[in-house]
Scaffold this motif. Structure first.
Motif, PDB file in Angstrom:
ATOM      1  N   GLN A  10       0.834  -1.214   0.000  1.00  0.00           N
ATOM      2  CA  GLN A  10       0.000   0.000   0.000  1.00  0.00           C
ATOM      3  C   GLN A  10       0.865   1.259   0.000  1.00  0.00           C
ATOM      4  O   GLN A  10       0.551   2.264  -0.646  1.00  0.00           O
ATOM      5  CB  GLN A  10      -0.948  -0.019   1.198  1.00  0.00           C
ATOM      6  N   LEU A  11       2.013   1.219   0.719  1.00  0.00           N
ATOM      7  CA  LEU A  11       2.906   2.390   0.760  1.00  0.00           C
ATOM      8  C   LEU A  11       3.501   2.639  -0.609  1.00  0.00           C
ATOM      9  O   LEU A  11       3.569   3.774  -1.088  1.00  0.00           O
ATOM     10  CB  LEU A  11       4.005   2.152   1.785  1.00  0.00           C
ATOM     11  N   ARG A  13       2.253   1.763  -3.441  1.00  0.00           N
ATOM     12  CA  ARG A  13       1.173   2.182  -4.325  1.00  0.00           C
ATOM     13  C   ARG A  13       0.881   3.661  -4.166  1.00  0.00           C
ATOM     14  O   ARG A  13       0.674   4.371  -5.151  1.00  0.00           O
ATOM     15  CB  ARG A  13      -0.083   1.347  -4.046  1.00  0.00           C
ATOM     16  N   SER A  14       0.840   4.122  -2.919  1.00  0.00           N
ATOM     17  CA  SER A  14       0.571   5.552  -2.691  1.00  0.00           C
ATOM     18  C   SER A  14       1.657   6.422  -3.299  1.00  0.00           C
ATOM     19  O   SER A  14       1.417   7.506  -3.808  1.00  0.00           O
ATOM     20  CB  SER A  14       0.439   5.820  -1.180  1.00  0.00           C
ATOM     21  N   GLN A  15       2.945   5.942  -3.253  1.00  0.00           N
ATOM     22  CA  GLN A  15       4.043   6.716  -3.857  1.00  0.00           C
ATOM     23  C   GLN A  15       3.878   6.767  -5.369  1.00  0.00           C
ATOM     24  O   GLN A  15       4.095   7.799  -5.992  1.00  0.00           O
ATOM     25  CB  GLN A  15       5.391   6.088  -3.489  1.00  0.00           C
ATOM     26  N   LEU A  17       1.132   6.496  -7.042  1.00  0.00           N
ATOM     27  CA  LEU A  17      -0.031   7.317  -7.370  1.00  0.00           C
ATOM     28  C   LEU A  17       0.335   8.789  -7.343  1.00  0.00           C
ATOM     29  O   LEU A  17      -0.187   9.594  -8.120  1.00  0.00           O
ATOM     30  CB  LEU A  17      -1.187   7.012  -6.412  1.00  0.00           C
ATOM     31  N   SER A  18       1.207   9.162  -6.375  1.00  0.00           N
ATOM     32  CA  SER A  18       1.616  10.574  -6.295  1.00  0.00           C
ATOM     33  C   SER A  18       2.418  10.989  -7.508  1.00  0.00           C
ATOM     34  O   SER A  18       2.473  12.151  -7.873  1.00  0.00           O
ATOM     35  CB  SER A  18       2.416  10.823  -5.021  1.00  0.00           C
TER      36      SER A  18
END
Length: 308
Positions: A10-11, A13-15, A17-18
């Motif tokens: 999840q971490l 993925r969030s990077q 996405l940013s």
């Protein structure tokens, strides 16, 4: 069936996405966290420039100071050689010794430096003695003052040297001191004497060898005689007495006269004529310029050979 994402995925993925990109969980490698992210290249301003030497520094690089120079082990060991000394001929050494002795003594009377006429310079004295050819002969100096001519004559090879001087005994004392000093380094079997208070016009003898016998008790050893005279202080009677003694002597072969050219018997013609009148023939063998330390007149050295 898509498995659920764990916290690590999840971490990531969030990077992504940013950054505007979405990666499926299945595409994310399991060892993504263990991989090192590549570093971005530093900007030009952050890169330190490498030092480059200038042209002058390349040709003449600075020397690194050292505490001391070390000789390479392969360098050859040079043995110091003694300094070469010039070989001085014995006659030259005697001459230099005689002139140095004369300089050590204070000038006295007569023509030796502070008197009426001055003294012959070393060069003039040597030239005169060489003209007389004193080697192996008896040299007589008339008007000898303190005996510089006698020192020079014996240094150049004269067998004996005698001086006749009209002045007082102080000059004889000075000459004897110089003579003894010369003998310590260059002993000689010949006679070196100076008679003071002697006027040649008052001597009984009429020849030079008769003067030597009368004044010094010198016997006839059959050696030829050479005569010199700084005679510009002589009166006419003394000059004619000297010329007559040279002309009538059986042993005199040469004589030198030092004096002004514009006085009595100052030229060779007058000397030759007078010697001829006394039954001998004089031939001029040397006519040189003379230098005296205390005289401002033009002097000349005339050397004559006696022909009988």
């Amino acid at each position: 069936f898509v498995p659920p994402l764990d916290a690590h995925q999840q971490l990531l993925r969030s990077q992504k996405l940013s950054e505007g990109r979405v990666l499926h969980a299945s595409r994310i490698p399991a060892n993504a966290l263990s991989q090192k992210r590549p570093q971005r290249p530093l900007s030009r301003s952050r890169v330190s420039r490498r030092y480059e030497p200038t042209m002058a520094e390349t040709k003449n690089p600075p020397k690194t100071p050292s505490k001391g120079k070390k000789r390479p082990s392969s360098a050859a060991v040079v043995t110091p050689q003694p300094k070469k000394t010039k070989d001085v001929p014995p006659g030259e050494a005697k001459w230099k010794n005689a002139m140095s002795i004369f300089r050590k003594f204070e000038p006295g009377l007569g023509h030796d430096g502070t008197g009426l006429y001055g003294t012959l310079t070393n060069a003039t004295l040597r030239r005169m003695l060489e003209r007389c050819d004193v080697v192996g002969k008896t040299h007589v100096d008339v008007g000898a003052a303190d005996g510089k001519v006698l020192l020079g004559a014996t240094a150049l090879g004269a067998k004996h040297a005698y001086g006749l001087e009209i002045s007082g005994p102080a000059l004889a004392t000075k000459f004897e001191a110089m003579r003894d000093m010369q003998a310590t380094k260059f002993p000689s079997d010949g006679e070196k004497q100076l008679a003071t208070g002697t006027d040649i016009t008052e001597l009984d003898g009429s020849t030079v060898e008769a003067w030597l016998a009368e004044t010094f008790g010198a016997g006839d050893d059959d050696s030829e005689i050479t005569v010199s005279a700084v005679w510009h202080g002589f009166n006419t009677d003394a000059k004619e007495c000297l010329l007559a003694a040279c002309a009538t002597s059986a042993r005199v072969c040469r004589f030198s006269l030092i004096g002004p050219a514009k006085r009595e018997y100052g030229g060779p013609e007058a000397v030759i004529d007078y010697v001829k009148s006394r039954g001998a023939r004089a031939e001029l063998v040397g006519d040189d310029l003379a230098h005296l330390s205390g005289s401002g007149e033009n002097q000349r050295v005339m050397t004559f050979a006696i022909r009988r």
